[in-house]
Design a protein around this motif. Structure first.
Motif, PDB file in Angstrom:
ATOM      1  N   PHE A  88      29.771  58.662  23.887  1.00 49.38           N
ATOM      2  CA  PHE A  88      28.310  58.645  23.999  1.00 49.38           C
ATOM      3  C   PHE A  88      27.859  59.995  23.460  1.00 49.38           C
ATOM      4  O   PHE A  88      27.984  61.000  24.165  1.00 49.38           O
ATOM      5  CB  PHE A  88      27.862  58.472  25.456  1.00 49.38           C
ATOM      6  N   LEU A 113      30.019  63.192  24.206  1.00 52.44           N
ATOM      7  CA  LEU A 113      30.877  62.914  25.365  1.00 52.44           C
ATOM      8  C   LEU A 113      31.883  61.798  25.054  1.00 52.44           C
ATOM      9  O   LEU A 113      31.501  60.728  24.592  1.00 52.44           O
ATOM     10  CB  LEU A 113      30.000  62.477  26.555  1.00 52.44           C
ATOM     11  N   ALA A 122      33.761  59.252  26.738  1.00 49.52           N
ATOM     12  CA  ALA A 122      33.809  58.610  28.062  1.00 49.52           C
ATOM     13  C   ALA A 122      35.162  57.958  28.300  1.00 49.52           C
ATOM     14  O   ALA A 122      35.664  57.934  29.434  1.00 49.52           O
ATOM     15  CB  ALA A 122      32.693  57.574  28.177  1.00 49.52           C
ATOM     16  N   PRO A 180      37.747  59.200  40.040  1.00 51.78           N
ATOM     17  CA  PRO A 180      36.511  59.796  40.557  1.00 51.78           C
ATOM     18  C   PRO A 180      35.298  59.383  39.722  1.00 51.78           C
ATOM     19  O   PRO A 180      35.441  58.889  38.601  1.00 51.78           O
ATOM     20  CB  PRO A 180      36.766  61.306  40.445  1.00 51.78           C
ATOM     21  N   THR A 212      32.783  52.196  31.975  1.00 50.65           N
ATOM     22  CA  THR A 212      32.718  52.112  30.508  1.00 50.65           C
ATOM     23  C   THR A 212      33.898  51.293  29.986  1.00 50.65           C
ATOM     24  O   THR A 212      33.735  50.456  29.086  1.00 50.65           O
ATOM     25  CB  THR A 212      32.713  53.533  29.899  1.00 50.65           C
ATOM     26  N   GLU A 260      32.991  47.464  41.316  1.00 51.82           N
ATOM     27  CA  GLU A 260      32.658  47.804  42.706  1.00 51.82           C
ATOM     28  C   GLU A 260      31.929  46.642  43.375  1.00 51.82           C
ATOM     29  O   GLU A 260      30.840  46.849  43.931  1.00 51.82           O
ATOM     30  CB  GLU A 260      31.778  49.060  42.750  1.00 51.82           C
TER      31      GLU A 260
HETATM   32  P1  ATP Z   1      31.082  55.799  38.605  1.00 55.97           P
HETATM   33  O1  ATP Z   1      32.192  55.553  39.578  1.00 55.97           O
HETATM   34  O2  ATP Z   1      30.193  56.911  39.046  1.00 55.97           O
HETATM   35  O3  ATP Z   1      30.364  54.570  38.179  1.00 55.97           O
HETATM   36  P2  ATP Z   1      32.712  55.705  36.190  1.00 55.97           P
HETATM   37  O4  ATP Z   1      34.099  56.202  36.348  1.00 55.97           O
HETATM   38  O5  ATP Z   1      32.503  54.250  36.184  1.00 55.97           O
HETATM   39  O6  ATP Z   1      31.774  56.401  37.257  1.00 55.97           O
HETATM   40  P3  ATP Z   1      31.328  55.693  33.676  1.00 55.97           P
HETATM   41  O7  ATP Z   1      30.113  55.045  34.237  1.00 55.97           O
HETATM   42  O8  ATP Z   1      32.224  54.893  32.829  1.00 55.97           O
HETATM   43  O9  ATP Z   1      32.179  56.359  34.834  1.00 55.97           O
HETATM   44  O10 ATP Z   1      30.865  56.974  32.862  1.00 55.97           O
HETATM   45  C1  ATP Z   1      31.765  57.813  32.141  1.00 55.97           C
HETATM   46  C2  ATP Z   1      30.966  58.934  31.516  1.00 55.97           C
HETATM   47  O11 ATP Z   1      30.146  58.392  30.484  1.00 55.97           O
HETATM   48  C3  ATP Z   1      30.025  59.633  32.470  1.00 55.97           C
HETATM   49  O12 ATP Z   1      29.991  61.000  32.152  1.00 55.97           O
HETATM   50  C4  ATP Z   1      28.677  58.971  32.203  1.00 55.97           C
HETATM   51  O13 ATP Z   1      27.622  59.857  32.486  1.00 55.97           O
HETATM   52  C5  ATP Z   1      28.781  58.682  30.723  1.00 55.97           C
HETATM   53  N1  ATP Z   1      28.006  57.495  30.316  1.00 55.97           N
HETATM   54  C6  ATP Z   1      28.199  56.220  30.736  1.00 55.97           C
HETATM   55  N2  ATP Z   1      27.343  55.374  30.144  1.00 55.97           N
HETATM   56  C7  ATP Z   1      26.579  56.131  29.312  1.00 55.97           C
HETATM   57  C8  ATP Z   1      25.508  55.838  28.405  1.00 55.97           C
HETATM   58  N3  ATP Z   1      25.055  54.587  28.228  1.00 55.97           N
HETATM   59  N4  ATP Z   1      24.983  56.880  27.730  1.00 55.97           N
HETATM   60  C9  ATP Z   1      25.447  58.143  27.879  1.00 55.97           C
HETATM   61  N5  ATP Z   1      26.438  58.485  28.706  1.00 55.97           N
HETATM   62  C10 ATP Z   1      27.013  57.504  29.429  1.00 55.97           C
END
Ligand code: ATP
Length: 367
Positions: free
Chosen positions: A13, A16, A18, A37, A44, A159
């Motif tokens: 993204f 970043l 991801a 975490p 993603t 979840e």
């Molecule tokens: P959580 O348990 O909090 O849901 P997660 O492990 O599922 O977290 P993701 O939601 O996959 O994590 O996010 C991974 C990273 O990508 C994070 O830093 C998030 O802020 C970023 N991110 C996710 N979706 C987007 C998006 N559409 N645009 C920009 N950044 C994103």
């Protein structure tokens, strides 16, 4: 159902990353949990499998078919989110029937399929109700029902029981797992709750900052963590960590010297051989041992270490006795009747067959 293969997938993204170079092989009918975490890239990854996100690099195969650039609606996968996302004006029956109506099934077939699913989920008695009249658990079951009724190749669950209260989550954990076994679904399940992951997953893939850290059965992950991150993340209370380095006793035998104190820990011959082949003598190490693999004693026994009782945490079914070992604090799991006085001198012994040893510099497991 289906096997799902992720080959070196990368999802960015902006700047970043991801999901960073993730390779996963999810077996047909497997229940795989993605754990890690917040922000580590679990959701993603799931969205990439579903087609809601398109990967920047790498390949995704479902049942041998390359779906990397195929739209979500053509991947034949069901996605259930934490939020119930039911249609508020439709009854539970019509919510479940919705995907079948969209596919123009005839009325009789729809009735048959919805009833089958409702029976499986034990929600026949609430089919006439609208979402606002349902309990959280039943709403989640209806959402699941709507996913199941299409008989997709795989389930992606993000979840799905995260918002339920603790007691109900316990029940739903069991029901969900049984449901996935009964319908023989390949399931990818996202959670940040390690108890949920350990109790439900056939295997668990643990991620951190977009990178896969380890994949294995709950037993493998618990007993053989591949690095300090996993060792720290899994287990409650967590693994004890003791800084040490290899040393020699007066007979020239390899031992571990505690860095915080002038204490030495004898190690098994097998461990000596492993360490000798993998380390040099001035390497800084971290010994990891779980609280249940430490024995507490008021008497000095062979190879036991001197400690001082720091605090006692009672849980009813067991106690955690926190002790000071030099400047380090470690936790010992004991039966609930062991209640030494705070500050009392005592001794601990380690089950050396069950220790982990990490390279302090890299954090990676050596044995
Ligand atoms: P959580 O348990 O909090 O849901 P997660 O492990 O599922 O977290 P993701 O939601 O996959 O994590 O996010 C991974 C990273 O990508 C994070 O830093 C998030 O802020 C970023 N991110 C996710 N979706 C987007 C998006 N559409 N645009 C920009 N950044 C994103």
């Amino acid at each position: 159902m289906a096997e799902i293969i992720l080959q070196n997938i990368i999802k960015r993204f902006g700047d970043l990353v991801a999901v960073n170079d993730l390779t996963l092989y999810i077996k047909d009918r497997e229940f795989l949990v993605l754990l890690g975490p917040s922000g580590c890239g679990k959701t993603t990854t799931l969205r990439c499998i579903s087609g809601l996100e398109i990967v920047d690099e790498g390949k995704i195969l479902i049942d041998g078919k390359d779906v990397t650039t195929i739209r979500a609606s053509h991947r034949d996968i069901a996605f259930v989110f934490q939020l119930y996302a039911l249609y508020p004006i439709l009854t539970a029956y019509n919510n479940i029937a919705f995907p079948l109506k969209a596919q123009k099934y005839d009325k009789e077939k729809i009735r048959e399929e919805v009833n089958k699913v409702a029976e499986l989920l034990q929600i026949k008695h609430v089919l006439h109700k609208k979402p606002k009249e349902l309990s959280g658990g039943d709403m989640q079951k209806v959402a699941l029902g709507r996913a199941i009724v299409r008989r997709p190749k795989a389930f992606l669950l993000d979840e799905p029981i995260g918002t339920l209260d603790a007691k109900f989550r316990e029940e739903m954990r069991i029901e969900l797992k049984k449901l996935c076994i009964d319908i023989g679904a390949t399931t990818v399940y996202v959670t940040h709750d390690q108890v949920e992951a350990m109790s439900m997953g056939d295997r668990i893939a643990i991620m951190n900052m977009g990178v896969l850290q380890q994949i294995g059965t709950p037993y493998e992950i618990y007993t053989k963590p591949e690095n300090l991150f996993i060792a720290n993340f899994i287990g409650s209370p967590g693994m004890n960590f003791i800084n040490c380095e290899p040393s020699r006793d007066s007979n020239g035998k390899l031992v571990l010297k505690l860095l915080s104190d002038n204490m030495y820990i004898s190690i098994t011959n097998k461990l000596q051989n492993t360490l000798l082949s993998k380390i040099y003598e001035d390497k800084k190490l971290v010994l990891g041992i779980r609280p249940e693999d430490v024995t507490f004693s008021m008497r000095k026994e062979k190879n036991y270490l001197d400690v001082k009782v720091y605090v006692i945490e009672e849980t009813g079914s067991y106690n955690i006795v926190d002790v000071s070992l030099g400047v380090e604090k470690i936790k010992v799991r004991t039966i609930p009747t062991i209640k030494p006085d705070i500050g009392e001198a005592a001794f601990v012994g380690f089950d050396m067959e069950r220790i982990s040893i990490f390279d302090k510099e890299t954090g990676n497991s050596i044995i």
